[in-house]
Design an enzyme around this catalytic site. Sequence first.
Site, PDB file in Angstrom:
ATOM      1  N   LYS B  96       0.879  -1.166   0.000  1.00  0.00           N
ATOM      2  CA  LYS B  96       0.000   0.000   0.000  1.00  0.00           C
ATOM      3  C   LYS B  96       0.916   1.214   0.000  1.00  0.00           C
ATOM      4  O   LYS B  96       1.587   1.509   0.998  1.00  0.00           O
ATOM      5  CB  LYS B  96      -0.917   0.002   1.235  1.00  0.00           C
ATOM      6  CG  LYS B  96      -1.758   1.268   1.317  1.00  0.00           C
ATOM      7  CD  LYS B  96      -2.625   1.310   2.570  1.00  0.00           C
ATOM      8  CE  LYS B  96      -2.931   2.762   2.909  1.00  0.00           C
ATOM      9  NZ  LYS B  96      -3.780   2.902   4.096  1.00  0.00           N
ATOM     10  N   GLY B 157      -8.210   9.151   9.292  1.00  0.00           N
ATOM     11  CA  GLY B 157      -8.572   9.308  10.702  1.00  0.00           C
ATOM     12  C   GLY B 157      -9.639  10.352  10.966  1.00  0.00           C
ATOM     13  O   GLY B 157     -10.005  10.588  12.115  1.00  0.00           O
ATOM     14  N   ALA B 184      -9.471   5.309   3.762  1.00  0.00           N
ATOM     15  CA  ALA B 184      -9.321   6.480   4.637  1.00  0.00           C
ATOM     16  C   ALA B 184     -10.560   7.352   4.720  1.00  0.00           C
ATOM     17  O   ALA B 184     -11.255   7.577   3.734  1.00  0.00           O
ATOM     18  CB  ALA B 184      -8.147   7.353   4.218  1.00  0.00           C
ATOM     19  N   GLY B 185     -10.811   7.842   5.922  1.00  0.00           N
ATOM     20  CA  GLY B 185     -11.854   8.836   6.154  1.00  0.00           C
ATOM     21  C   GLY B 185     -13.218   8.273   6.462  1.00  0.00           C
ATOM     22  O   GLY B 185     -14.134   9.011   6.814  1.00  0.00           O
ATOM     23  N   ASN B 206      -9.668   1.600   9.348  1.00  0.00           N
ATOM     24  CA  ASN B 206      -8.860   1.352  10.544  1.00  0.00           C
ATOM     25  C   ASN B 206      -9.416   2.090  11.761  1.00  0.00           C
ATOM     26  O   ASN B 206     -10.039   1.497  12.640  1.00  0.00           O
ATOM     27  CB  ASN B 206      -7.393   1.727  10.298  1.00  0.00           C
ATOM     28  CG  ASN B 206      -6.453   1.229  11.400  1.00  0.00           C
ATOM     29  OD1 ASN B 206      -5.281   1.049  11.168  1.00  0.00           O
ATOM     30  ND2 ASN B 206      -6.941   0.959  12.605  1.00  0.00           N
ATOM     31  N   THR B 207      -9.255   3.419  11.750  1.00  0.00           N
ATOM     32  CA  THR B 207      -9.619   4.189  12.940  1.00  0.00           C
ATOM     33  C   THR B 207     -11.074   3.963  13.363  1.00  0.00           C
ATOM     34  O   THR B 207     -11.371   3.860  14.565  1.00  0.00           O
ATOM     35  CB  THR B 207      -9.381   5.693  12.677  1.00  0.00           C
ATOM     36  OG1 THR B 207      -8.075   5.848  12.118  1.00  0.00           O
ATOM     37  CG2 THR B 207      -9.469   6.493  13.961  1.00  0.00           C
TER      38      THR B 207
END
Lengths: 66, 256
Positions: B96, B157, B184-185, B206-207
Amino acid sequence: MQILVNDERHDVRAPTLAALLDELGYQSTARVATAVDGSFVAAGRRASMPLHEGARVEILAPMQGG
Amino acid sequence: MTLFYGTELASRLMLGTAQYPSPEILTDAVRRAGAGVVTVSLRREAAHARAGQSFWELIRALGVPVLPNTAGCHTAREAVTTAQMAREVFGTNWIKLEVIGESDTLQPDMFALVEAARILTEDGFNVFPYMTEDLVGAERLLRAGCEVLMPWGAPIGSGKGLNNLFGLRALRAHFPDVPMVVDAGIGVPSHAAQAMELGYDAVLINTAVARAGDPAQMARAFAMAVEAGRMAYLADPMEERDMAVPSTPVIGQAVL
C-alpha cells in the site's frame, strides 16, 4: 566508529552490517529489515555490507499499520 | 468476482491493525470483520524489544493476507526503500503505497506517488496506491503499472465519510474495470455501504473500528454494511429524482 542506528548515536566496532546486528544484540532469526544511508540492504547482503564512519543505519520491525 | 493482482479476497472489507486497545481486541475485531486483508507497517525497534516479533506472530495466526504500507513517507525515495524493506519482512509483493504531501490533511503527493509506483512496479511490486480522487493522477498511476487504485474518502482518521461524492463517482465511471478501494476517512458503516453502492470493490477501514467503544462489534457492523452495499450495487439502485412520484397506484383510487 561512530554511526547512527535508528537516529541514535552508537560507537561500534562492527565492520559490516551483519556484525553490527550481532553487536547490538539482534538474534540471527530476528524478523527485521535493514537500510544503510537510505538504501535497502537485503538480509543476504548484510555480511558483505561495510559500514563507514557516520553511516546511517535503519533497523525496522513489523508493526501495526493502517 | 474482483481480482486484486490475480487474487480473489475472502471479503471486501480490508482492516487496519493500528490503534486497538489491546492485541486481543485486534484479533477479535479481525475475526468479527471477516477481513479480506489486514494492513501492517514497519517501525524502528531496539534489539531487545520483542513487540515486532510478537505482532508478526499474531498476524500470522490470523491467516489473513497482509498488505504492508509505507505510512509516514514524504518522498518517493523513502517510500521505495520502505516498500523494499516491507517486502522482505512480510514476504509479499503487495504494497500500500503512501507518499504524504501535506501534513494537516495527510493528502497524498500524487507526483511522488506516480514516480514511486513506476519504480516499484518495475521492481516486481503489486502497488496499491493511496491517492486522491484525481482522474488525471489515476490515469498516470495506471500507466505506471498499477492495477488497483485506492482513492481516499476523506483525510485519514477524520471519519468524515465520502467527502467528494461527485469525484468518486466520476473516478468509478472512468475506469470501470479497475479494482478500486476507498481508503481512509470512513467513520461509520453507512459510509462504507455508500462506497460499495457507488460500485467500489472494497473499503479499507482502521480508525473507525479501532477507536470505537467496542471495536469487535463495530468490525461486524462494517462487515454487514460492506456486504449490504455490494449487494445493493449488484441489484442496480434506482435513479434519484427531484420530485415525488407516488408509489401506491393512482388508478382505481376512490374520489371521496
